[in-house]
Design a protein around this motif. Structure first.
Motif, PDB file in Angstrom:
ATOM      1  N   ARG A   1       4.809  -1.823-114.471  1.00 25.08           N
ATOM      2  CA  ARG A   1       5.632  -2.166-115.833  1.00 25.08           C
ATOM      3  C   ARG A   1       6.605  -2.955-115.501  1.00 25.08           C
TER       4      ARG A   1
ATOM      5  N   ARG B   1       5.410  -6.522-114.979  1.00 23.15           N
ATOM      6  CA  ARG B   1       4.996  -7.008-116.372  1.00 23.15           C
ATOM      7  C   ARG B   1       5.956  -7.495-117.182  1.00 23.15           C
TER       8      ARG B   1
ATOM      9  N   GLU C   1       2.700  -9.768-119.080  1.00 22.39           N
ATOM     10  CA  GLU C   1       1.628  -8.991-118.735  1.00 22.39           C
ATOM     11  C   GLU C   1       0.650  -9.651-118.102  1.00 22.39           C
TER      12      GLU C   1
ATOM     13  N   VAL D   1       0.416 -10.392-114.042  1.00 18.62           N
ATOM     14  CA  VAL D   1       0.373  -9.489-112.926  1.00 18.62           C
ATOM     15  C   VAL D   1      -1.033  -8.683-112.817  1.00 18.62           C
TER      16      VAL D   1
ATOM     17  N   THR E   1      -4.988  -3.157-113.202  1.00 14.48           N
ATOM     18  CA  THR E   1      -5.753  -4.231-113.822  1.00 14.48           C
ATOM     19  C   THR E   1      -7.316  -4.043-113.349  1.00 14.48           C
TER      20      THR E   1
END
Ligand code: AMP
Ligand code: ZN
Length: 490
Positions: free
Chosen positions: A57, A60, A65, A68, A116
């Motif tokens: 977090r 990002r 966002e 990453v 991701t």
């Protein structure tokens, strides 16, 4: 300095806190070793998942966002899996699928974002075979009796991450060295499979990969030959991470695998190492759904917050009182954080704490400071309006209340799911007190409020709430005087 956004991280490789400078700030890459899926994940396994979720977090936020990439693998081929599937009389696939599904449910309940990419070992066998071929060609690995082994003396700085010398490792490896090993510290990349064991065809026969090779192949495929951060629990430094480094660097001819290595400290339960034989083995699932630890089923956000009360590099002692402390904080936050705040931009102080090697205890101290400020705001607004039930934030939420909400959102602590009276409800049957004691304490609280001693007033209110009595201030419509009513939860 290009790419530096104020984040500092402690690097196991150099044993120092360093400025974090990604290789490519438009593509910041992190790999974290994920679970071996054969059983419910335990609360120790939850630690790296939560810690690196906070880092994800943060990255990002700092880099954007879309810039990453976070890969967390699933190890779905391992001898522990074979053994468990045989014991339960189910197929390996069935075991790994149900366990992976359960893991996803558990970590979602702990407020973790999905990584991701979540590569599975069994889907990367060709990449592993290709990597072994390269290692053999370059003289770093050899085939013997259906095995492929990494030859550790072929790498001059093998042992650098864990800071162990080859001699030390040799001494440690002396027990029962397999006859096909050229050196006692050589480790398995591939081994033969027989019977029901899962296996794939390879140039060295029907077999399956070793655990270390899985992570080297998956990180290369999804993040590249080198990447920025590699994480996991401290127990993984040796041999797992040392061996990942050896495989990847020797295969790719690079001088690093990941540039920053991060390791979370271990989790103990009530001062003891968690183990099935001690009977203190707690799964995330049990904590969330049953009353086996401290007689409560704990909400996910309480578990998450309790985990973050300790700095990730410190050992953590997982205790009932820690969880109770976390619930108390969350109950206050729920009362005073603006529920309508939709922004999750952290305040500068909060961000600075996290940028200092993910100092979550300092970040939590900041939340408590904001709580005190939000309380002060609420009291003064309530006073001005002379409203009954002065704790309800039915006015335009002032700044501390908004900041508190934003920081909590950033940390992934979901208050909307939090039932303020949760602990109280659970405790009610256990800790009831009689009416006269409630009245005495309620009067003492009213007196404290008159003296503007908010801290003492809140303390008494909490004490009573903990005993199942919820106070409510009511203004007498005729005299305008405040008095306290209470509801005793039964
Ligand atoms: P495993 O499934 O045992 O490979 O563990 C998955 C992850 O959980 C690894 O990053 C381990 O280092 C971590 N881990 C396992 N046990 C603990 C523990 N008691 N405390 C903290 N981390 C742990
Ligand atoms: Zn790994």
């Amino acid at each position: 300095m290009s790419g530096f956004k104020g984040l500092q991280l402690y690097n196991t490789l150099t044993k120092t806190k360093e400025d974090f400078i990604p290789e490519d700030e438009t593509n910041v890459r992190m790999y974290v070793c994920g679970p071996t899926v054969y059983d419910f994940a335990h609360i120790g396994n939850a630690r790296p998942v939560i810690v690196f979720d906070v880092l994800f977090r943060l990255l990002r936020h700092l880099y954007g966002e879309e810039h990453v990439a976070y890969a967390r693998n699933i190890t779905d081929v391992d001898d522990k899996i074979n053994k468990r599937a045989a014991e339960e009389g189910i197929s390996i696939r069935e075991l790994t699928e149900t366990t992976a599904r359960q893991f996803h449910e558990d970590v979602a309940a702990l407020g973790c974002l999905e990584p991701t990419v979540e590569p599975r070992a069994t889907e990367h066998i060709p990449e592993m075979i290709a990597m072994m071929k390269v290692l053999i060609e370059k003289g770093h690995a050899y085939a013997a009796e259906g095995h492929v082994l990494f030859h550790t003396p072929s790498m001059p700085d093998y042992g650098k991450l864990a800071r162990r010398s080859l001699d030390e490792m040799k001494a440690g490896a002396r027990v029962e060295v397999a006859p096909y090993k050229k050196d006692p510290t050589d480790f398995v990349l591939w081994k033969p499979s027989t019977g029901d064991e899962p296996g794939w065809e390879s140039p060295w026969g029907h077999g399956r990969p070793g655990w270390h090779l899985e992570c080297s192949a998956m990180s290369e495929k999804h993040l590249g030959k080198t990447f920025d951060i590699h994480g996991g629990g401290i127990d993984l430094v040796f041999p797992h991470h040392e061996n990942e480094v050896a495989q990847s660097r020797c295969a790719h001819g690079t001088d690093v695998m990941a540039r920053y290595w991060m390791h979370n400290g271990f989790l103990m339960v009530e001062g003891e190492k968690m183990s099935k034989s001690l009977g203190n083995f707690i799964t995330i699932h049990d904590l969330l759904t049953t009353e086996t630890f401290g007689d409560y089923a704990w909400p996910g956000q309480v578990i998450r917050y309790a985990m973050l009360m300790t700095h990730y590099r410190q050992p953590i002692d997982w205790t009932v009182s820690k969880l109770e402390e976390a619930s108390t904080d969350l109950n206050h936050f729920k009362t005073f954080a603006d529920p309508d705040e939709e922004d999750d931009t952290p305040t500068p102080e909060f961000l600075a704490a996290l940028c200092g090697d993910l100092n979550t205890p300092a970040a939590i101290a900041e939340l408590r400071t904001l709580l005190a400020a939000a309380r002060g705001e609420a009291h003064s607004v309530a006073e001005k309006a002379a409203r009954p039930g002065g704790y309800t934030l039915d006015f335009d939420a002032p700044s501390a209340s908004k900041s508190l909400a934003r920081n909590l959102r950033f940390l992934g602590v979901k208050l909307e799911k939090h039932d303020v009276n949760w602990v109280q409800k659970q405790a009610r049957a256990r800790r009831q007190i009689d009416e006269s004691s409630i009245k005495r304490l309620a009067d003492a609280r009213l007196e404290a409020r008159k003296q503007k001693n908010w801290a003492e007033a809140d303390r008494i209110r909490d004490e009573l709430a903990g005993k199942g009595s919820l106070l409510k201030d009511v203004k007498d419509p005729e005299t305008g005087e405040l008095r306290t009513e209470w509801e005793v939860a039964r």
